[in-house]
Write a protein that holds these residues in place. Sequence first.
Motif, PDB file in Angstrom:
ATOM      1  N   VAL A  59       0.856  -1.199   0.000  1.00 19.68           N
ATOM      2  CA  VAL A  59       0.000   0.000   0.000  1.00 19.68           C
ATOM      3  C   VAL A  59       0.886   1.242   0.000  1.00 19.68           C
ATOM      4  O   VAL A  59       1.870   1.304   0.746  1.00 19.68           O
ATOM      5  N   PRO A  60       0.579   2.245  -0.814  1.00 19.43           N
ATOM      6  CA  PRO A  60       1.403   3.459  -0.875  1.00 19.43           C
ATOM      7  C   PRO A  60       1.514   4.156   0.482  1.00 19.43           C
ATOM      8  O   PRO A  60       0.554   4.193   1.250  1.00 19.43           O
ATOM      9  N   GLU A  61       2.699   4.703   0.742  1.00 14.49           N
ATOM     10  CA  GLU A  61       2.859   5.561   1.908  1.00 14.49           C
ATOM     11  C   GLU A  61       2.471   6.994   1.568  1.00 14.49           C
ATOM     12  O   GLU A  61       2.017   7.744   2.430  1.00 14.49           O
ATOM     13  N   GLN A  62       2.677   7.347   0.322  1.00 14.77           N
ATOM     14  CA  GLN A  62       2.210   8.632  -0.192  1.00 14.77           C
ATOM     15  C   GLN A  62       1.644   8.395  -1.586  1.00 14.77           C
ATOM     16  O   GLN A  62       2.012   7.440  -2.266  1.00 14.77           O
ATOM     17  N   GLY A  63       0.755   9.281  -2.018  1.00 15.25           N
ATOM     18  CA  GLY A  63       0.164   9.121  -3.333  1.00 15.25           C
ATOM     19  C   GLY A  63      -0.913   8.049  -3.340  1.00 15.25           C
ATOM     20  O   GLY A  63      -1.388   7.607  -2.289  1.00 15.25           O
ATOM     21  N   SER A  64      -1.293   7.600  -4.539  1.00 18.07           N
ATOM     22  CA  SER A  64      -2.402   6.647  -4.638  1.00 18.07           C
ATOM     23  C   SER A  64      -2.247   5.724  -5.836  1.00 18.07           C
ATOM     24  O   SER A  64      -1.597   6.059  -6.829  1.00 18.07           O
ATOM     25  N   VAL A  65      -2.853   4.550  -5.706  1.00 14.15           N
ATOM     26  CA  VAL A  65      -2.985   3.598  -6.810  1.00 14.15           C
ATOM     27  C   VAL A  65      -4.459   3.263  -6.925  1.00 14.15           C
ATOM     28  O   VAL A  65      -5.083   2.815  -5.954  1.00 14.15           O
ATOM     29  N   LYS A  66      -5.004   3.457  -8.111  1.00 17.64           N
ATOM     30  CA  LYS A  66      -6.419   3.191  -8.341  1.00 17.64           C
ATOM     31  C   LYS A  66      -6.547   2.177  -9.470  1.00 17.64           C
ATOM     32  O   LYS A  66      -5.980   2.356 -10.546  1.00 17.64           O
ATOM     33  N   VAL A  67      -7.271   1.086  -9.218  1.00 18.94           N
ATOM     34  CA  VAL A  67      -7.478   0.025 -10.202  1.00 18.94           C
ATOM     35  C   VAL A  67      -8.963  -0.059 -10.531  1.00 18.94           C
ATOM     36  O   VAL A  67      -9.782  -0.330  -9.645  1.00 18.94           O
ATOM     37  N   LYS A  68      -9.311   0.225 -11.776  1.00 20.83           N
ATOM     38  CA  LYS A  68     -10.705   0.211 -12.227  1.00 20.83           C
ATOM     39  C   LYS A  68     -11.591   1.043 -11.289  1.00 20.83           C
ATOM     40  O   LYS A  68     -12.707   0.659 -10.960  1.00 20.83           O
ATOM     41  N   GLY A  69     -11.053   2.168 -10.832  1.00 19.67           N
ATOM     42  CA  GLY A  69     -11.819   3.088 -10.002  1.00 19.67           C
ATOM     43  C   GLY A  69     -11.743   2.821  -8.515  1.00 19.67           C
ATOM     44  O   GLY A  69     -12.268   3.608  -7.715  1.00 19.67           O
ATOM     45  N   PHE A  70     -11.072   1.738  -8.087  1.00 19.66           N
ATOM     46  CA  PHE A  70     -10.961   1.394  -6.671  1.00 19.66           C
ATOM     47  C   PHE A  70      -9.555   1.706  -6.164  1.00 19.66           C
ATOM     48  O   PHE A  70      -8.562   1.339  -6.801  1.00 19.66           O
ATOM     49  N   PHE A  71      -9.460   2.330  -5.007  1.00 20.60           N
ATOM     50  CA  PHE A  71      -8.163   2.629  -4.404  1.00 20.60           C
ATOM     51  C   PHE A  71      -7.637   1.402  -3.657  1.00 20.60           C
ATOM     52  O   PHE A  71      -8.375   0.778  -2.877  1.00 20.60           O
ATOM     53  N   THR A  72      -6.345   1.069  -3.872  1.00 17.64           N
ATOM     54  CA  THR A  72      -5.762  -0.092  -3.191  1.00 17.64           C
ATOM     55  C   THR A  72      -5.620   0.152  -1.692  1.00 17.64           C
ATOM     56  O   THR A  72      -5.477  -0.806  -0.919  1.00 17.64           O
ATOM     57  N   SER A  73      -5.648   1.399  -1.260  1.00 15.12           N
ATOM     58  CA  SER A  73      -5.547   1.721   0.171  1.00 15.12           C
ATOM     59  C   SER A  73      -6.859   1.482   0.910  1.00 15.12           C
ATOM     60  O   SER A  73      -6.895   1.507   2.145  1.00 15.12           O
ATOM     61  N   ASP A  74      -7.937   1.217   0.175  1.00 18.08           N
ATOM     62  CA  ASP A  74      -9.252   0.968   0.772  1.00 18.08           C
ATOM     63  C   ASP A  74      -9.440  -0.539   0.943  1.00 18.08           C
ATOM     64  O   ASP A  74      -9.623  -1.266  -0.038  1.00 18.08           O
ATOM     65  N   GLU A  75      -9.351  -1.020   2.165  1.00 15.08           N
ATOM     66  CA  GLU A  75      -9.432  -2.459   2.424  1.00 15.08           C
ATOM     67  C   GLU A  75     -10.722  -3.080   1.897  1.00 15.08           C
ATOM     68  O   GLU A  75     -10.745  -4.243   1.483  1.00 15.08           O
ATOM     69  N   ASP A  76     -11.795  -2.324   1.916  1.00 11.14           N
ATOM     70  CA  ASP A  76     -13.077  -2.844   1.434  1.00 11.14           C
ATOM     71  C   ASP A  76     -13.063  -3.088  -0.075  1.00 11.14           C
ATOM     72  O   ASP A  76     -13.934  -3.800  -0.596  1.00 11.14           O
ATOM     73  N   SER A  77     -12.095  -2.485  -0.784  1.00 12.02           N
ATOM     74  CA  SER A  77     -12.036  -2.622  -2.241  1.00 12.02           C
ATOM     75  C   SER A  77     -11.057  -3.703  -2.697  1.00 12.02           C
ATOM     76  O   SER A  77     -11.029  -4.040  -3.884  1.00 12.02           O
ATOM     77  N   LEU A  78     -10.247  -4.253  -1.776  1.00 14.14           N
ATOM     78  CA  LEU A  78      -9.191  -5.170  -2.170  1.00 14.14           C
ATOM     79  C   LEU A  78      -9.713  -6.424  -2.855  1.00 14.14           C
ATOM     80  O   LEU A  78      -9.106  -6.924  -3.805  1.00 14.14           O
ATOM     81  N   TRP A  79     -10.829  -6.954  -2.388  1.00 18.37           N
ATOM     82  CA  TRP A  79     -11.391  -8.157  -3.011  1.00 18.37           C
ATOM     83  C   TRP A  79     -11.735  -7.885  -4.475  1.00 18.37           C
ATOM     84  O   TRP A  79     -11.425  -8.685  -5.363  1.00 18.37           O
ATOM     85  N   GLU A  80     -12.362  -6.752  -4.743  1.00 18.10           N
ATOM     86  CA  GLU A  80     -12.731  -6.403  -6.112  1.00 18.10           C
ATOM     87  C   GLU A  80     -11.499  -6.171  -6.968  1.00 18.10           C
ATOM     88  O   GLU A  80     -11.450  -6.579  -8.137  1.00 18.10           O
ATOM     89  N   ILE A  81     -10.484  -5.531  -6.398  1.00 12.67           N
ATOM     90  CA  ILE A  81      -9.241  -5.278  -7.137  1.00 12.67           C
ATOM     91  C   ILE A  81      -8.568  -6.594  -7.510  1.00 12.67           C
ATOM     92  O   ILE A  81      -8.132  -6.793  -8.648  1.00 12.67           O
ATOM     93  N   ARG A  82      -8.506  -7.516  -6.567  1.00 20.68           N
ATOM     94  CA  ARG A  82      -7.808  -8.777  -6.831  1.00 20.68           C
ATOM     95  C   ARG A  82      -8.600  -9.708  -7.730  1.00 20.68           C
ATOM     96  O   ARG A  82      -8.046 -10.646  -8.303  1.00 20.68           O
ATOM     97  N   ARG A  83      -9.890  -9.460  -7.874  1.00 20.36           N
ATOM     98  CA  ARG A  83     -10.681 -10.167  -8.890  1.00 20.36           C
ATOM     99  C   ARG A  83     -10.321  -9.662 -10.282  1.00 20.36           C
ATOM    100  O   ARG A  83     -10.445 -10.392 -11.272  1.00 20.36           O
ATOM    101  N   SER A  84      -9.884  -8.407 -10.358  1.00 15.82           N
ATOM    102  CA  SER A  84      -9.578  -7.790 -11.644  1.00 15.82           C
ATOM    103  C   SER A  84      -8.138  -7.978 -12.081  1.00 15.82           C
ATOM    104  O   SER A  84      -7.825  -7.891 -13.263  1.00 15.82           O
ATOM    105  N   VAL A  85      -7.240  -8.195 -11.092  1.00 17.65           N
ATOM    106  CA  VAL A  85      -5.803  -8.253 -11.387  1.00 17.65           C
ATOM    107  C   VAL A  85      -5.258  -9.634 -11.044  1.00 17.65           C
ATOM    108  O   VAL A  85      -5.304 -10.064  -9.889  1.00 17.65           O
TER     109      VAL A  85
END
Length: 282
Positions: A59-85
Amino acid sequence: MNETMIDIESLCFKYRNEDPDWILDHISLHVEAGEWLAITGHNGSGKSTLAKCLNGLLVPEQGSVKVKGFFTSDEDSLWEIRRSVGMVFQNPDNQFVGTTVRDDVAFGMENHGVPREEMVQRLSESLELVGMSEFQGQEPHRLSGGQKQRVAIAGIVALRPSIIILDEATSMLDPRGKSDVLKVMHELNKTRGITVISITHDLEEASSADRMIVMDEGRIVREGTPIDIFKEPEGLVEMGLDLPFTVKLRQLLIEENGLNLSEKAFTEKELVDELWKLQLNI
């Protein structure tokens, strides 16, 4: 305009707070749907760390990574991100969990709750796509390196991700195994529109991408098409990268033989075509 699949803004990361330097230093990058992006650089340049940031392993210490509109820093979005990647790592043995090829490809689908009837269909389809249908009853450890990596890809493809990351996935393979794996991935990229991100120090492999970025000391130092990148090969050598054979040959033909070769003659086919034109005085 193509859909943006990955959007990275001013990404900074280091493994320990007391470290004085960033492993990734203000990286900004955008990856479009259906693109093949090669990320290259010498060992320690930060490219594999960047790969792990793309699906939330880091997870970034600064800045952001967004995958298909979901931020990797948002734990609630990790399942959706890992379904996509989907990620294919350097050593396929580290990804195997099943006693047979069939079991291994099915494992991920079982974890994702894919219904059995659909699972059987996907299993058959994915193994056929990578040319491993006849090996589905075999034990994975009895396969060659290239075959193991194709099974690993089949397991990812069966989950139907929209992005596949190859993290030095061909570096342990012999030339034939490497060629087979890259052929499969190019077919998936072209026929299924899967976005491919290839993390590699092999410029020969990177040269077939739609776009390349070159990393050095945690930063992006070059970005463009392979033709753009190879126009200034000296800088790549200074960074400790080994130029593709065709690029080396092109340099020798220009510098030692005085041939007037097109700036676009970088692949084997392009170089051969240029030499034929010169021979025939076209």
